[in-house]
Write a protein that holds these residues in place. Structure first.
Motif, PDB file in Angstrom:
ATOM      1  N   PHE A 135     -65.172  46.374   9.874  1.00  0.00           N
ATOM      2  CA  PHE A 135     -65.033  45.102   9.169  1.00  0.00           C
ATOM      3  C   PHE A 135     -65.794  43.966   9.840  1.00  0.00           C
ATOM      4  O   PHE A 135     -66.231  43.039   9.167  1.00  0.00           O
ATOM      5  CB  PHE A 135     -63.561  44.726   9.025  1.00  0.00           C
ATOM      6  CG  PHE A 135     -62.819  45.570   8.015  1.00  0.00           C
ATOM      7  CD1 PHE A 135     -63.484  46.438   7.169  1.00  0.00           C
ATOM      8  CD2 PHE A 135     -61.448  45.505   7.939  1.00  0.00           C
ATOM      9  CE1 PHE A 135     -62.800  47.215   6.253  1.00  0.00           C
ATOM     10  CE2 PHE A 135     -60.754  46.275   7.011  1.00  0.00           C
ATOM     11  CZ  PHE A 135     -61.435  47.129   6.176  1.00  0.00           C
ATOM     12  N   VAL A 136     -65.937  44.005  11.159  1.00  0.00           N
ATOM     13  CA  VAL A 136     -66.684  42.942  11.828  1.00  0.00           C
ATOM     14  C   VAL A 136     -68.180  43.222  11.845  1.00  0.00           C
ATOM     15  O   VAL A 136     -68.949  42.429  12.366  1.00  0.00           O
ATOM     16  CB  VAL A 136     -66.177  42.674  13.264  1.00  0.00           C
ATOM     17  CG1 VAL A 136     -64.756  42.201  13.256  1.00  0.00           C
ATOM     18  CG2 VAL A 136     -66.384  43.865  14.162  1.00  0.00           C
ATOM     19  N   GLY A 137     -68.593  44.343  11.266  1.00  0.00           N
ATOM     20  CA  GLY A 137     -70.018  44.615  11.111  1.00  0.00           C
ATOM     21  C   GLY A 137     -70.644  45.463  12.189  1.00  0.00           C
ATOM     22  O   GLY A 137     -71.855  45.384  12.408  1.00  0.00           O
ATOM     23  N   SER A 138     -69.859  46.278  12.848  1.00  0.00           N
ATOM     24  CA  SER A 138     -70.424  47.188  13.845  1.00  0.00           C
ATOM     25  C   SER A 138     -71.424  48.122  13.160  1.00  0.00           C
ATOM     26  O   SER A 138     -71.137  48.706  12.115  1.00  0.00           O
ATOM     27  CB  SER A 138     -69.295  47.999  14.487  1.00  0.00           C
ATOM     28  OG  SER A 138     -69.813  48.912  15.399  1.00  0.00           O
ATOM     29  N   LYS A 139     -72.595  48.233  13.744  1.00  0.00           N
ATOM     30  CA  LYS A 139     -73.654  49.046  13.138  1.00  0.00           C
ATOM     31  C   LYS A 139     -73.308  50.519  13.200  1.00  0.00           C
ATOM     32  O   LYS A 139     -72.850  51.024  14.220  1.00  0.00           O
ATOM     33  CB  LYS A 139     -74.978  48.827  13.864  1.00  0.00           C
ATOM     34  CG  LYS A 139     -75.486  47.408  13.782  1.00  0.00           C
ATOM     35  CD  LYS A 139     -76.002  47.117  12.408  1.00  0.00           C
ATOM     36  CE  LYS A 139     -76.578  45.713  12.375  1.00  0.00           C
ATOM     37  NZ  LYS A 139     -76.886  45.276  11.054  1.00  0.00           N
TER      38      LYS A 139
END
Length: 134
Positions: free
Chosen positions: A89-93
């Motif tokens: 959700f926080v955008g970890s690749k």
């Protein structure tokens, strides 16, 4: 014979925990790292607790060791799921070799809302399908 079994359990548990540590260092993204730590480290701790229970062989210590094993069995998968989901959700690749991202069509990054599988199925039923009579 019991000493051999205890030693084997401790060595096996230590090797699984070492494997988890290597997985953290070597695996490419958060989700695969979470998989390594959840499976290998949890199994390693459980094997070491079993060896400790066998070594002391007292009722109170065996009960504590088994309680720790049950606690790890219940909490490790849940914790890994929550951490992995938060990372997503926080955008970890994701790793470039990831084949399928099943959350992408159901997740709105602007509102951080996740549609359930039922909502997706209902929306698919509501949308008119292009039917060609020919």
């Amino acid at each position: 014979m019991i000493d051999f079994i205890k030693g084997t359990l401790i060595i096996a548990g230590s090797l699984f925990m070492l494997l988890a540590a290597i997985g953290i260092l070597r695996l490419p993204d958060l989700l695969t790292r979470m998989h390594a730590t959840t499976k290998a480290a949890a199994l390693g701790v459980m094997l070491i607790m079993l060896a400790a229970a066998m070594h002391f062989a007292e009722t109170s210590i065996v009960a504590r060791a088994l309680a720790i094993v049950v606690f790890i069995l219940m909490t490790a998968p849940v914790a890994a799921h929550v951490i992995g989901r938060a990372g997503y959700f926080v955008g970890s690749k994701l790793w470039s070799g990831t084949v399928k991202d099943e959350l992408r069509p159901n997740y709105d990054p602007l509102t951080h809302e996740l549609k359930s599988g039922m909502e997706t199925q209902e929306n698919a039923k509501r949308q008119p399908r292009d039917t060609d009579p020919d």
